[in-house]
Design a protein around this motif. Sequence first.
Motif, mmCIF file in Angstrom:
data_model
loop_
_atom_site.group_PDB
_atom_site.id
_atom_site.type_symbol
_atom_site.label_atom_id
_atom_site.label_comp_id
_atom_site.label_asym_id
_atom_site.label_seq_id
_atom_site.Cartn_x
_atom_site.Cartn_y
_atom_site.Cartn_z
ATOM 1 N N ASP A 191 58.843 1.996 -47.217
ATOM 2 C CA ASP A 191 58.933 3.363 -46.715
ATOM 3 C C ASP A 191 60.061 3.510 -45.696
ATOM 4 O OD1 ASP A 191 56.828 4.001 -48.295
ATOM 5 O OD2 ASP A 191 55.438 4.550 -46.699
ATOM 6 N N ALA A 192 60.719 4.676 -45.718
ATOM 7 C CA ALA A 192 61.895 4.887 -44.866
ATOM 8 C C ALA A 192 61.696 6.013 -43.862
ATOM 9 C CB ALA A 192 63.107 5.192 -45.748
ATOM 10 N N GLU A 193 60.447 6.456 -43.655
ATOM 11 C CA GLU A 193 60.253 7.650 -42.828
ATOM 12 C C GLU A 193 60.378 7.409 -41.326
ATOM 13 O OE1 GLU A 193 57.304 7.406 -45.154
ATOM 14 O OE2 GLU A 193 58.188 8.713 -46.656
ATOM 15 N N THR A 194 60.188 6.170 -40.879
ATOM 16 C CA THR A 194 60.202 5.920 -39.441
ATOM 17 C C THR A 194 61.617 5.618 -38.933
ATOM 18 O OG1 THR A 194 58.987 4.753 -37.693
ATOM 19 C CG2 THR A 194 59.820 3.433 -39.532
ATOM 20 N N ASP A 195 61.817 5.698 -37.619
ATOM 21 C CA ASP A 195 63.151 5.502 -37.026
ATOM 22 C C ASP A 195 63.698 4.105 -37.280
ATOM 23 O OD1 ASP A 195 62.979 8.041 -35.958
ATOM 24 O OD2 ASP A 195 62.528 7.382 -33.918
ATOM 25 N N GLU A 196 62.869 3.097 -36.986
ATOM 26 C CA GLU A 196 63.344 1.707 -37.018
ATOM 27 C C GLU A 196 62.359 0.847 -37.809
ATOM 28 O OE1 GLU A 196 65.714 1.868 -32.739
ATOM 29 O OE2 GLU A 196 63.864 0.695 -32.874
ATOM 30 N N ARG A 197 62.923 -0.046 -38.659
ATOM 31 C CA ARG A 197 62.093 -0.902 -39.504
ATOM 32 C C ARG A 197 62.678 -2.303 -39.537
ATOM 33 N NH1 ARG A 197 63.166 1.540 -45.090
ATOM 34 N NH2 ARG A 197 65.208 1.730 -44.099
ATOM 35 N N ALA A 198 61.811 -3.280 -39.748
ATOM 36 C CA ALA A 198 62.259 -4.650 -39.957
ATOM 37 C C ALA A 198 61.292 -5.347 -40.902
ATOM 38 C CB ALA A 198 62.353 -5.402 -38.636
ATOM 39 N N VAL A 199 61.808 -6.340 -41.625
ATOM 40 C CA VAL A 199 61.004 -7.122 -42.561
ATOM 41 C C VAL A 199 61.182 -8.599 -42.248
ATOM 42 C CG1 VAL A 199 60.779 -7.839 -44.978
ATOM 43 C CG2 VAL A 199 61.059 -5.423 -44.428
ATOM 44 N N MET A 200 60.062 -9.341 -42.269
ATOM 45 C CA MET A 200 60.098 -10.796 -42.128
ATOM 46 C C MET A 200 59.350 -11.419 -43.292
ATOM 47 S SD MET A 200 58.494 -13.370 -39.219
ATOM 48 C CE MET A 200 59.685 -13.023 -37.917
ATOM 49 N N LEU A 201 60.031 -12.267 -44.051
ATOM 50 C CA LEU A 201 59.404 -13.038 -45.121
ATOM 51 C C LEU A 201 58.728 -14.252 -44.501
ATOM 52 C CD1 LEU A 201 59.128 -13.444 -48.274
ATOM 53 C CD2 LEU A 201 61.172 -14.892 -48.072
ATOM 54 N N THR A 202 57.410 -14.400 -44.698
ATOM 55 C CA THR A 202 56.675 -15.503 -44.079
ATOM 56 C C THR A 202 56.225 -16.568 -45.067
ATOM 57 O OG1 THR A 202 54.564 -14.319 -44.250
ATOM 58 C CG2 THR A 202 55.841 -14.016 -42.215
ATOM 59 N N GLU A 203 56.234 -16.260 -46.375
ATOM 60 C CA GLU A 203 55.859 -17.248 -47.392
ATOM 61 C C GLU A 203 56.623 -16.945 -48.674
ATOM 62 O OE1 GLU A 203 51.623 -17.463 -48.134
ATOM 63 O OE2 GLU A 203 51.163 -17.082 -46.022
ATOM 64 N N GLY A 204 56.947 -17.987 -49.432
ATOM 65 C CA GLY A 204 57.515 -17.810 -50.756
ATOM 66 C C GLY A 204 58.976 -17.426 -50.759
ATOM 67 N N ALA A 205 59.362 -16.656 -51.773
ATOM 68 C CA ALA A 205 60.751 -16.211 -51.927
ATOM 69 C C ALA A 205 60.744 -14.773 -52.419
ATOM 70 C CB ALA A 205 61.492 -17.105 -52.924
ATOM 71 N N ALA A 206 61.603 -13.936 -51.807
ATOM 72 C CA ALA A 206 61.665 -12.522 -52.165
ATOM 73 C C ALA A 206 63.043 -11.981 -51.832
ATOM 74 C CB ALA A 206 60.583 -11.726 -51.429
ATOM 75 N N SER A 207 63.318 -10.780 -52.321
ATOM 76 C CA SER A 207 64.607 -10.144 -52.078
ATOM 77 C C SER A 207 64.399 -8.677 -51.746
ATOM 78 C CB SER A 207 65.509 -10.275 -53.307
ATOM 79 O OG SER A 207 64.903 -9.660 -54.436
ATOM 80 N N LEU A 208 65.375 -8.099 -51.035
ATOM 81 C CA LEU A 208 65.426 -6.657 -50.779
ATOM 82 C C LEU A 208 66.623 -6.093 -51.520
ATOM 83 C CD1 LEU A 208 64.589 -5.935 -47.017
ATOM 84 C CD2 LEU A 208 63.526 -4.876 -49.012
#
Length: 298
Positions: A191-208
Motif C-alpha cells: 500500500d502507498a497511502e501513507t507518507d513514509e514506508r519501509a520493508v525489511m525481509l526477515t526470512e527467505g528470498a523476495a523482491s520488490l
Amino acid sequence: MGPFALLIITPVTHDLGDFKVRRALPAKARTMVGPFIFVDQFGPARLPAGQGMDVRPHPHINLSTVTYLFDGAIQHRDSLGSDQVIRPGAINLMTAGTGIVHSERSPAAERADGPSFNGMQTWLALPDDKEEIAPAFEHVGPDALPIIEGDGVTARVLMGSLWGQTSAVTQHSPTIYADIILAAGASLPIDAETDERAVMLTEGAASLDGTPLELFSLYILAPGEALTLKADCPARAMLLGGAAFATPRHVWWNFVSSSRERIVQASDDWTARRFPVVPGDEEEWIPIPAVPKTVSYP
C-alpha cells in the motif's frame, strides 16, 4: 538500489554471544520512518538449557515500545504493575509518556530446555502533543489482529490500516505495521497511502518490483509508488511506516524526546532513582553506562 527505494540501510549487527541483534534505526543516514525511530530484529536463537534472556529494568520517556515475536516468549513487567507474557502473533504496546520502567525476561517455564526467540523490537516516537501523556500498557492477542489471506499470502495487520483491514492496537500518530508471510511465487501489493514506508525481509528470498531484497536490510520506499512484493521461495517481511514527523527527535540511551533538556532531566532522574520501580522485579536495574548506546542489553 532499485528505483523504488529512497535509501537502503544495512543494519548494525550486535553479536551478544547466544544471539544477534540487527539494528536498522536509528542510522546516520536516516533517523525515522513515520513514527518508527528504533528498529531491531533479533534471533533466531536458542539459548543453552537453564539460561534465559534477561533485560533488567530500565526507563523510557516520550515513546512507545512495540514488541512482536515470530518465535519464543518474553515476560514483560513494568512500573504500572503490568505482568504479561507475549508469544508469537501478539503485540505488546508500552507507552512511556512521562516515564515508565520495564524489564523483559525469558519466562521461568521456558528456561529449563533453553528458550528460543526470534522477532522485532521497535520504538515509536510520540507526537509533539502526546510526548508527556500518562504511561500505559496494552497487550493485543493474535485473534484481535486482522489477517489477510489468499494465493499463498498471510499478512497480519499489527498497527494501522492496510489492505482494507484495521488493527485494534492504539495509534498515537498515524502508523502502519504488518507481518507478511509469502509462499514461493506468491506476491502482495504494498500500500502507498501513507507518507513514509519501509520493508525489511526477515526470512527467505523476495523482491520488490523485480529487484531482490537483501536479508535484514531496511528499504525505505519512495512515497506514493505502488509496489509489489514477490517471494522467490518461502519468505517473511515486515512493512512499517506512517505519517512523517514535522519536528525532529533526539535519541540518547533509552530516551527519545523532541527536547534535549527533557532527556537530560530523565537521565538525572534515573541516576537519582526517582523513577518508579517494577513490582516483582525490584532488585536489579541497568545503570546509565559511561558511554551510552542507543539501548542496553545485558
